[in-house]
Design an enzyme around this catalytic site. Structure first.
Site, mmCIF file in Angstrom:
data_model
loop_
_atom_site.group_PDB
_atom_site.id
_atom_site.type_symbol
_atom_site.label_atom_id
_atom_site.label_comp_id
_atom_site.label_asym_id
_atom_site.label_seq_id
_atom_site.Cartn_x
_atom_site.Cartn_y
_atom_site.Cartn_z
ATOM 1 N N HIS A 1 0.848 -1.178 0.000
ATOM 2 C CA HIS A 1 0.000 0.000 0.000
ATOM 3 C C HIS A 1 0.886 1.231 0.000
ATOM 4 O O HIS A 1 1.793 1.357 0.831
ATOM 5 C CB HIS A 1 -0.925 0.005 1.219
ATOM 6 C CG HIS A 1 -2.011 -1.015 1.135
ATOM 7 N ND1 HIS A 1 -1.934 -2.107 0.323
ATOM 8 C CD2 HIS A 1 -3.217 -1.085 1.746
ATOM 9 C CE1 HIS A 1 -3.029 -2.828 0.451
ATOM 10 N NE2 HIS A 1 -3.830 -2.236 1.303
ATOM 11 N N LYS B 1 -13.652 5.388 6.182
ATOM 12 C CA LYS B 1 -13.952 6.388 5.153
ATOM 13 C C LYS B 1 -15.450 6.507 4.919
ATOM 14 O O LYS B 1 -15.955 7.568 4.563
ATOM 15 C CB LYS B 1 -13.244 6.021 3.844
ATOM 16 C CG LYS B 1 -13.383 7.068 2.735
ATOM 17 C CD LYS B 1 -12.384 6.821 1.624
ATOM 18 C CE LYS B 1 -12.780 5.628 0.784
ATOM 19 N NZ LYS B 1 -13.884 5.939 -0.157
#
Length: 877
Positions: free
Chosen positions: A149, A540
């Site tokens: 990532h 999120k």
């Protein structure tokens, strides 16, 4: 008062750390003068004093802006580079001080150091006895999984330059003689000058194999050597008597995993060929390490047959080797006459080398075959009375083989659930297949090849992101079965990421129990199963407060489901490094898990800059693994589980009210009309992709909304604005809702004291708030020309900050975390300098720049400042 407080923090800095920072900073300053004259250093110093004065209230923020705007873009870029390099050097000095502190703690005292394996063992032994400790250690597992990532903003050349400076600083602190000191200082200046002159950003986009090779550095430099030391520490905690002179009572409990080269969810650059190459790179590194270690031990193990006679089994092994490879054994025996133990180890080293070079006549067929030879040596030494030789360095090598095998880390595959459904439809229909279907089938073929070459341990976990139903699991099993007798063995793992999917997790697992392939795997593994929970996307979607509680509920429900169904469940925590993606102190996070959900097993992603922060130095790596091990052992005890369960039962109604209000506030903001466009204007979101910090695109799809925006750029961009919104937004509204709904402050404070989850939630928010800056954030938010959105965010910031302080009882942020508070408070002004430089570039770019050369220069300044802020805050995504 502010001045005195900050000065007291500076004086609070330990002298060795202050000395290192001063030395490196002075050398950097001298280098700036050599490069750009005294004027460059003067400009850097003017900005430094201005931002410090602004924090003290002695300088108006507009004056800082005017100073920065008055420079040429070339000068602004040079100043930004100076502050960025300064942060790299400061981070290095702080790492050295952490290591220094760890060494100082690791001395004999009244009892084990808090947070260590020995401390956990003592606590369990005192509470429940030796049998309970033995059972806890027998079931212990820690599985760190490295991912690519993109959260490591530094290019590799910068990392290696910093490592060279680190080595020189360590040599300097070791107390050399005068002439040696002078030479070390000369080389330090040379390396700092080189770092200053090195491009801080990557020139080219990384590809997945670049990411594999980058991760290998942590293995080569640290992990391979540290693992046996960790097991030795555990062995000593179990029984301090005779350590190294008796068979070890600790078993290897670390198993490393990797998504690097296997995670293809939304990354078109990860192909079946990349996955194959990734495993070969890993294997090459681990086989080289095993060969070198085996050869070194063999050379050192000079025990003679007259003092340490070989066992019949060892002599038989050598006889078999002479039959198979007479010339090689004759050469080894000539160099080691009368040293049969040494001979077999040198022969084993040659066979490891042949395994790496694919010399089938000499190579080992599996790690088990190597382990058999090593145990022959060990048992022969023990039988001859050489217990210390048997259970010393030879045992370390055995532990390394048991931990890493010939593959180093299990390569896990991840792909999106929708793509499997599409591929299966095409496979069932027969005829011509699409490119994606062929890629998925090729990936399954590669997994089968990896298993044939390196064993099932090397790659059998297949993670399905955005799991919606049990059918998503069945689809992968059916696709694998389409390969017939060439199908790989798979453990297909659901990944629950959204709020709805987390709520539906138990229903999916119920459905999985009906799948014949799952039933077969449960029977083969002793009813072991793995489930992955996504922290990033849930945060999120729901906001940090509601996501934290939703994840807790899911853990609790899954633990109960596993108990009902006789399943040994491992929860795989998909956490990021930042607080907005489930990051934070690992030990605290584990102790805040739902009771019963740990049960001695912990698996977690280690992402981006976290890999090098936690595993880049041997002592820090040992400390990190010890802290995780300590927390896993304690979190699995009845006493800790009972306390957490009682607190959760008592305060859960309160938490639900907080969660509902927090989620409403968060969703109200991100669902506001035009929010996505506003976010893109007030932050460097669009420009972050130009940092080339990873091979993966920032979005899963081409859409420009928030839904397909990955969590990493979401968090990274907010960090750059100094708002840090993903780490705290909504919590203030949640706390305000219960404060005005009959719950007084005392009840919230009791929840904070008694419930580890609630404490972790507030502590992480407090840390995130401490790394924010309201005045600078206000300037970023103003770039969007949506004053109502800016006011909403700032009002929630004020509300959250005030209520978090009220509940924790702190007069200032991080009051109870002296070391972290000092680091953040001393860094913030320097981060401010980079933020002002970034604001200059971002403001001009958002206003529009017609001249192509000027726009390119502004973009360079912006990205350099992004790199510097990431280094200063030690957070990216």
């Amino acid at each position: 008062m502010a001045t005195n407080t900050r000065e007291s923090r500076r004086q609070d800095l330990p002298e060795p750390l202050r000395r290192d920072v001063r030395l490196l900073g002075t050398m950097l300053g001298d280098g700036l003068v050599e490069y750009g004259g005294r004027e460059l250093l003067d400009d850097v110093e003017r900005l430094r004093h201005a931002v410090i004065g602004a924090r003290r209230g002695e300088v108006d923020g507009a004056d800082v802006t005017a100073l920065v705007d008055g420079w040429t873009l070339e000068r602004a870029e040079q100043v930004a580079r100076a502050f960025t390099v300064y942060f790299h050097l400061t981070n290095l000095a702080e790492e050295h001080h952490r290591i220094r502190t760890l060494r100082e703690r690791d001395v004999p005292g009244d009892g084990p150091v808090r947070g260590t394996v020995a401390a956990a063992a003592e606590e369990i032994r005192a509470a429940a006895g030796e049998a309970a400790l033995a059972a806890a250690i027998d079931g212990l597992e820690f599985r760190p999984v490295f991912t690519a990532h993109p959260t490591e903003a530094r290019r590799r050349a910068v990392v290696t330059a910093i490592q060279r400076i680190s080595d020189l600083l360590a040599a300097l602190n070791a107390g050399p003689g005068e002439s040696e000191r002078e030479d070390i200082e000369r080389r330090l200046r040379e390396e700092i000058d080189l770092l200053w002159r090195t491009a801080l950003r990557r020139h080219a986009q990384m590809d997945p194999l670049d990411e594999v090779r980058t991760a290998m550095a942590a293995f080569d430099e640290t992990i391979f050597r540290v693992v046996p030391q960790i097991y030795r520490t555990l062995d000593r905690a179990i029984d301090p008597d005779g350590v190294g002179a008796r068979p070890p009572k600790a078993r290897p409990y670390l198993r490393f995993g990797s998504w690097i080269g296997g995670d293809r969810d939304g990354n078109p650059f990860v192909t079946a060929q990349v996955t194959r190459d990734a495993v070969l790179i890993q294997a090459d590194h681990v086989l080289r390490a095993l060969q070198a270690t085996c050869a070194r031990i063999g050379r050192e193990l000079t025990v003679h047959d007259t003092t340490t006679p070989a066992s019949a089994e060892l002599r038989n092994a050598l006889a078999a080797a002479r039959t198979a490879h007479p010339a090689r054994l004759a050469e080894i025996a000539k160099r080691s006459p009368g040293e049969p133990h040494r001979q077999l180890l040198m022969y084993a080293a040659a066979r490891i080398g042949a395994t790496r070079s694919r010399d089938a006549d000499l190579a080992y067929t599996s790690p088990d075959e190597l382990l058999a030879d090593l145990r022959v040596v060990q048992e022969s030494l023990a039988a001859a009375g050489a217990a210390r030789q048997a259970y010393g360095r030879v045992q370390h090598l055995i532990w390394q083989v048991e931990t890493f095998g010939f593959h180093l880390a299990e390569l896990e595959i991840r792909q999106h659930s929708e793509l499997h459904a599409q591929a299966l439809a095409e496979v069932r229909a027969g005829g011509e297949r699409g490119e994606m279907t062929e890629e998925i089938i090729d990936t399954l073929r590669v997994v089968a090849w990896i298993q044939q070459r390196f064993g099932e341990r090397a790659a059998r976990r297949y993670i399905v992101s955005f799991t919606r139903s049990a059918e998503d699991m069945a689809n992968v099993y059916e696709l694998a079965a389409s390969l017939g007798d060439r199908a790989p063995v798979l453990d297909v793992i659901p990944l629950f990421e959204t709020g709805e999917d987390l709520e539906n997790a138990v229903n999916v697992l119920d459905g999985m129990l009906e799948i014949p392939a799952v039933q077969e795997r449960l029977a083969a593994t002793g009813r072991r199963m793995e489930v992955m929970l996504g922290y990033s996307d849930s945060a999120k979607q729901l906001g940090p407060t509601s996501a934290t509680l939703r994840l807790y509920d899911t853990q609790e429900a899954l633990a109960a489901w596993a108990e009902r169904n006789g399943v040994t469940l491992t929860l795989f925590h998909g956490r990021g490094g930042s607080l907005g993606r489930g990051g934070g102190p690992a030990g605290r996070a584990i102790l805040a898990q739902a009771p019963g959900s740990v049960a001695g097993r912990f698996k977690v992603t280690e992402q981006g800059e976290v890999i090098f922060a936690r595993y880049g130095h041997p002592q820090i790596a040992r400390r990190h693994v010890e802290q995780v091990t300590n927390a896993v052992l304690l979190a699995s005890t009845a006493a800790v589980e009972d306390r957490a369960r009682a607190a959760a039962d008592r305060f859960r109604p309160l938490a639900d009210k907080i969660s509902d209000a927090a989620r409403t506030a968060f969703r109200s903001l991100i669902e506001a009309d035009g929010f996505a466009e506003w976010f893109g204007r007030v932050s460097p979101l669009g420009e972050i992709g130009e940092l080339r910090i990873g091979s993966r695109p920032a979005r899963r799809k081409a859409a420009r909304g928030l839904e397909d925006l990955r969590a990493i750029p979401w968090v990274f961009a907010w960090t750059q604005t100094r708002v840090n919104l993903p780490g705290w937004y909504g919590l203030g509204s949640g706390l305000a809702a219960v404060s005005g709904d009959g719950a007084d402050l005392a009840e919230l404070q009791e929840a904070y004291e008694a419930w580890p989850l609630f404490q972790s939630l507030l502590d992480n928010a407090e840390m995130s708030l401490a790394k924010s800056d309201r005045a600078i954030a206000e300037r970023y938010l103003a770039l969007g020309d949506r004053p109502e959105l800016a006011e909403t965010v700032l009002a929630e910031y004020d509300r959250t900050r005030a209520l978090v302080l009220a509940v924790t009882g702190h007069e200032r942020l991080l009051e109870n975390r002296k070391v972290l508070s000092r680091a953040v408070e001393l860094r913030n002004p320097y981060v401010d300098a980079l933020s002002h430089l970034q604001l200059r570039a971002l403001t001009a770019l958002r206003a529009g720049v017609a001249d192509e050369a000027e726009r390119k220069r502004l973009e360079d300044l912006l990205l350099l400042s992004v790199n510097g802020v990431a280094a200063g805050l030690q957070n990216t995504g």
